[in-house]
Enzyme design. Structure first.
Site, short mmCIF file in Angstrom:
data_model
loop_
_atom_site.label_atom_id
_atom_site.label_comp_id
_atom_site.label_asym_id
_atom_site.label_seq_id
_atom_site.Cartn_x
_atom_site.Cartn_y
_atom_site.Cartn_z
N HIS A 124 0.80 -1.12 0.03
CA HIS A 124 -0.11 -0.11 -0.08
C HIS A 124 0.91 1.15 -0.06
CE1 HIS A 124 -2.94 3.07 1.02
NE2 HIS A 124 -3.88 1.80 0.80
N ARG B 258 -2.13 2.44 -7.32
CA ARG B 258 -1.50 1.89 -6.35
C ARG B 258 0.16 1.72 -6.29
NH1 ARG B 258 -4.65 -2.04 -2.26
NH2 ARG B 258 -6.30 -0.49 -1.75
N ARG C 51 -3.88 -8.34 -6.54
CA ARG C 51 -5.18 -8.52 -6.18
C ARG C 51 -5.92 -7.32 -6.33
NH1 ARG C 51 -7.51 -6.71 -0.57
NH2 ARG C 51 -5.84 -5.08 -0.86
C1 LIG Z 1 -5.41 -2.09 6.81
C2 LIG Z 1 -6.21 -3.33 5.86
C3 LIG Z 1 -7.17 -2.92 5.21
C4 LIG Z 1 -7.83 -3.74 4.39
N1 LIG Z 1 -8.97 -3.55 3.66
C5 LIG Z 1 -9.50 -4.42 2.85
C6 LIG Z 1 -10.67 -3.99 2.16
O1 LIG Z 1 -11.27 -3.15 2.17
N2 LIG Z 1 -11.31 -5.23 1.70
C7 LIG Z 1 -10.85 -6.62 1.34
O2 LIG Z 1 -11.61 -7.38 0.69
N3 LIG Z 1 -9.79 -6.64 2.21
C8 LIG Z 1 -8.87 -5.86 2.64
N4 LIG Z 1 -7.95 -6.13 3.51
C9 LIG Z 1 -7.25 -7.55 3.43
C10 LIG Z 1 -8.13 -8.37 4.10
O3 LIG Z 1 -8.56 -7.80 5.29
C11 LIG Z 1 -7.43 -9.68 4.61
O4 LIG Z 1 -6.93 -10.42 3.47
C12 LIG Z 1 -8.42 -10.79 5.03
O5 LIG Z 1 -9.18 -9.90 6.29
C13 LIG Z 1 -7.85 -11.75 5.78
O6 LIG Z 1 -8.58 -12.62 6.80
P1 LIG Z 1 -8.19 -13.93 6.86
O7 LIG Z 1 -9.57 -14.65 7.91
O8 LIG Z 1 -7.53 -14.64 6.05
O9 LIG Z 1 -7.11 -13.48 8.18
P2 LIG Z 1 -6.79 -12.53 9.36
O10 LIG Z 1 -8.15 -11.73 9.50
O11 LIG Z 1 -5.76 -11.85 9.34
O12 LIG Z 1 -7.03 -13.79 10.80
C14 LIG Z 1 -5.92 -14.14 11.01
C15 LIG Z 1 -6.25 -15.15 12.30
O13 LIG Z 1 -5.33 -16.24 12.31
C16 LIG Z 1 -4.75 -16.16 13.59
N5 LIG Z 1 -3.29 -16.78 13.82
C17 LIG Z 1 -2.34 -16.41 12.93
N6 LIG Z 1 -1.37 -17.46 13.14
C18 LIG Z 1 -1.77 -18.13 14.22
C19 LIG Z 1 -1.09 -19.55 14.89
N7 LIG Z 1 -0.05 -19.72 14.55
N8 LIG Z 1 -1.96 -19.74 15.91
C20 LIG Z 1 -3.28 -19.73 16.02
N9 LIG Z 1 -3.75 -18.36 15.43
C21 LIG Z 1 -3.18 -17.86 14.48
C22 LIG Z 1 -4.92 -14.79 14.17
O14 LIG Z 1 -4.96 -14.63 15.27
C23 LIG Z 1 -5.92 -14.41 13.55
O15 LIG Z 1 -7.06 -14.80 14.38
C24 LIG Z 1 -7.33 -5.10 4.12
C25 LIG Z 1 -5.98 -5.51 4.97
C26 LIG Z 1 -5.50 -4.62 5.98
C27 LIG Z 1 -4.41 -4.84 6.65
#
Ligand SMILES: Cc1cc2nc3c(=O)[nH]c(=O)nc-3n(C[C@H](O)[C@H](O)[C@H](O)COP(=O)(O)OP(=O)(O)OC[C@H]3O[C@@H](n4cnc5c(N)ncnc54)[C@H](O)[C@@H]3O)c2cc1C
Length: 576
Positions: A249, A295, A391
């Protein structure tokens, strides 16, 4: 020694973000589930997502084909068209499910008085199709999901627990039995509060642990994004793909006390200028669209100027707008900056580009199944083929929900045929001691993130990658040695994973002899148009080809004809 208690579940879900939490809710009526979360349940990237979730709804002027085309265009030749269509076609169903769960998406009143969901349009999208909850969509989604999970029958929650490694069925020598036994039976999990490790046995394990952006010095991601799921899967024998495609970003707040605070692109949309420390604007030299260039171009330009001048940040100035305008349009940024002593109505904001999204990950098929029986990967941990080389905004949350649903359905269709795993070997700490020098971990952590930023960041060269490879090999050796001798703790587990993921990113970047999408190298500045675009697939030495059709679909998006490499070091689980 007293035998440890071993937990037993149908499904062990590692991660409680959008992907893990939604999968757990979809499984809960029919299976007994453990949800493991490194910190509080809500902490993860999902909580910080601002923009929204993309989805084509029937009554809009938009079409499935338009969303497919936009995604494929952004992906620079590497999207899997079948996966893209699958994700896009399932978007509306997922948004309906979220609405049903009471996610408060922003609505507006039409001229005839009817209420509609307000849709925004983001970079790369040709239509308004992004559902959002003001500018804090992720928070609204995550908190709603967590509210639904807490107290839900069949779901046990383990906060402040970190998964260390997958447990595989015992190793055997002949190939056929190896294939039959290449099944995961659970994971070792550290309770961060008591520092004790327990065995969680499960018929299925789902890696929903998010991305790996914490491998870089500057990132928009929270601390939990250390690539644990990718590293665990790799060590257990899963292939990973396209790790060179890291999305940066362009503007994250640069301040010692402001970890991971994103400064939205909307500021540039409202005329904010990017400035050098001497107050000179520079974007026009890079692109005629100036601050409104895409971006990746803006991020590259900032990176170029920072490296050229040896400066730690550039500045973003919105102070030409009136105080009222700034306060009403950007209340969150205004107040966050003010807390840190920066009045954005009067002075520019120090900003740096920051690692934001991991496009690659653990290879899966269209239902989230990895190379190992019983292991699924969903959300940012997975490589499904949806994003290709870049992406598109708001497609990542979509991916989380679509593939969590597909994985849940697949698991439920198989669950009765898979027996509970037998008792497994306990975590053995008899040959390790408490660490003598914690500084080794903190030093290596800083060094890793610094050289990844300097050498494997937004603009790469062969020389920079070689330097990074040399350093990551040294760190790998040192950290594995340390890991083998000392008791594990959260920081050590994360560092071991970060160094592994860094190595995969560097190796993938070295293999791509072209610039494409998010991968830009000065040595090969053009996209190679003469050969078929290919994914970068890395294969661990302990990879065992799946016996059945479990991962058959993966071949549809993993071109096997391009270089497939193996790691230099034998990559076994190092369990003490
Ligand atoms: C600032 C920001 C803005 C964004 N805006 C957007 C948007 O507007 N639209 C969009 O589509 N995407 C957006 N994204 C991307 C999107 O938010 C993420 O790709 C998505 O939320 C990922 O979801 P997830 O469930 O894969 O992981 P996460 O939401 O990152 O969750 C990961 C989980 O795994 C757990 N974990 C990790 N390792 C371990 C371990 N070893 N043992 C136990 N638990 C573990 C963590 O504690 C957490 O609970 C954004 C990202 C960021 C950072």
């Amino acid at each position: 020694m007293k035998p440890q208690y071993q937990y037993q579940y149908d499904v062990l879900v590692i991660g409680s973000g959008a992907s893990g939490a939604s999968l757990a809710l979809k499984l809960a009526p029919s299976a007994k589930i453990a949800v493991i979360s490194k910190k509080e349940l809500t902490e993860g990237c999902t909580l910080y997502a601002q923009g929204g979730i993309a989805g084509v709804c029937k009554n809009a002027e938009d079409s499935i084909q338009a969303h497919v085309d936009d995604t494929v265009n952004a992906g620079a030749g590497l999207c899997d068209p079948n996966i893209v269509r699958f994700a896009v076609e399932n978007g509306e169903k997922q948004i309906e499910w979220l609405i049903d769960k009471k996610v408060p998406f922003t609505q507006q009143t039409a001229a005839n008085g009817e209420q509609h969901y307000h849709l925004t349009r983001e970079g790369g999208h040709t239509h308004r199709r992004v559902f959002h909850a003001t500018d804090a969509t992720g928070e609204a989604i995550e908190k709603t999901l967590v509210d639904n999970i807490i107290g839900r029958q069949n779901i046990d929650i383990f906060e402040h627990h970190i998964a260390i490694d997958l447990i595989m069925e015992s190793k055997v020598s002949d190939v056929q039995t190896q294939q039959q036994n290449n099944r995961c039976v659970g994971a070792y999990i550290l309770d961060r509060k008591t520092n004790s490790v327990a065995v969680f046995r499960a018929r299925f394990v789902v890696l929903a642990s998010g991305g790996a952006s914490k491998v870089y010095l500057y990132t928009s991601n929270p601390d939990v994004s250390t690539g644990d799921g990718i590293a665990m899967a790799w060590r257990a024998g899963c292939r990973v793909a396209n790790m060179e495609f890291i999305q940066f970003h362009p503007t994250c707040l640069y301040h010692p006390k402001a970890k991971s605070f994103l400064v939205t692109e909307a500021l540039r949309g409202e005329g904010a200028k990017l400035l050098l420390p001497n107050g000179k604007p520079f974007m026009q030299q890079f692109d005629p669209r100036g601050e409104l260039a895409p971006r990746d171009i803006v991020a590259r330009a900032i990176d170029h100027e920072m490296k050229r001048l040896g400066i730690p940040c550039v500045h973003l100035d919105i102070s030409h707008q009136s105080e009222d305008f700034i306060k009403s349009h950007f209340p969150t940024i205004y107040s966050r900056c003010l807390e840190l002593g920066i009045d954005i109505t009067k002075e520019p904001i120090p900003v740096v580009p920051a690692a934001h999204y991991t496009c690659g990950g653990v290879m899966t098929n269209s239902v989230g199944q990895t190379d190992i029986s019983g292991v699924y990967a969903i959300g940012e941990t997975a490589f499904t083929g949806l994003h290709g080389a870049n992406r598109m905004a708001s497609n990542s949350l979509l991916e989380c929900f679509v593939f969590a649903t597909a994985a849940a359905e697949d698991i439920l269709s198989k669950i009765d045929t898979i027996p509970y795993p037998p008792i497994q070997s306990e975590w053995d700490e008899s040959r390790v001691t408490n660490s003598d020098e914690e500084v080794v971990v903190s030093h290596n952590w800083d060094e890793l993130r610094q050289f990844m930023w300097d050498y494997v960041g937004i603009v790469r060269t062969n020389k920079r990658l070689e330097r990074a490879k040399h350093r990551v090999d040294l760190l790998t050796h040192e950290i594995n040695d340390y890991y083998g001798n000392f008791r594990v703790n959260n920081d050590l587990i994360e560092l071991r994973n970060l160094v592994q993921v860094a190595e995969l990113i560097i190796r993938s970047a070295m293999l791509r002899k072209e610039s494409r999408g998010l991968h830009y190298t000065l040595d090969y500045p053009q996209t190679n148009e003469n050969t078929q675009p290919h994914n970068t697939v890395l294969t661990p030495t302990n990879y065992i080809e799946p016996m059945s059709d479990e991962r058959a679909n993966a071949a549809t998006h993993a071109d096997q004809s391009h270089p497939v490499t193996t790691p230099p070091n034998k990559n076994e689980n190092i369990l003490h």
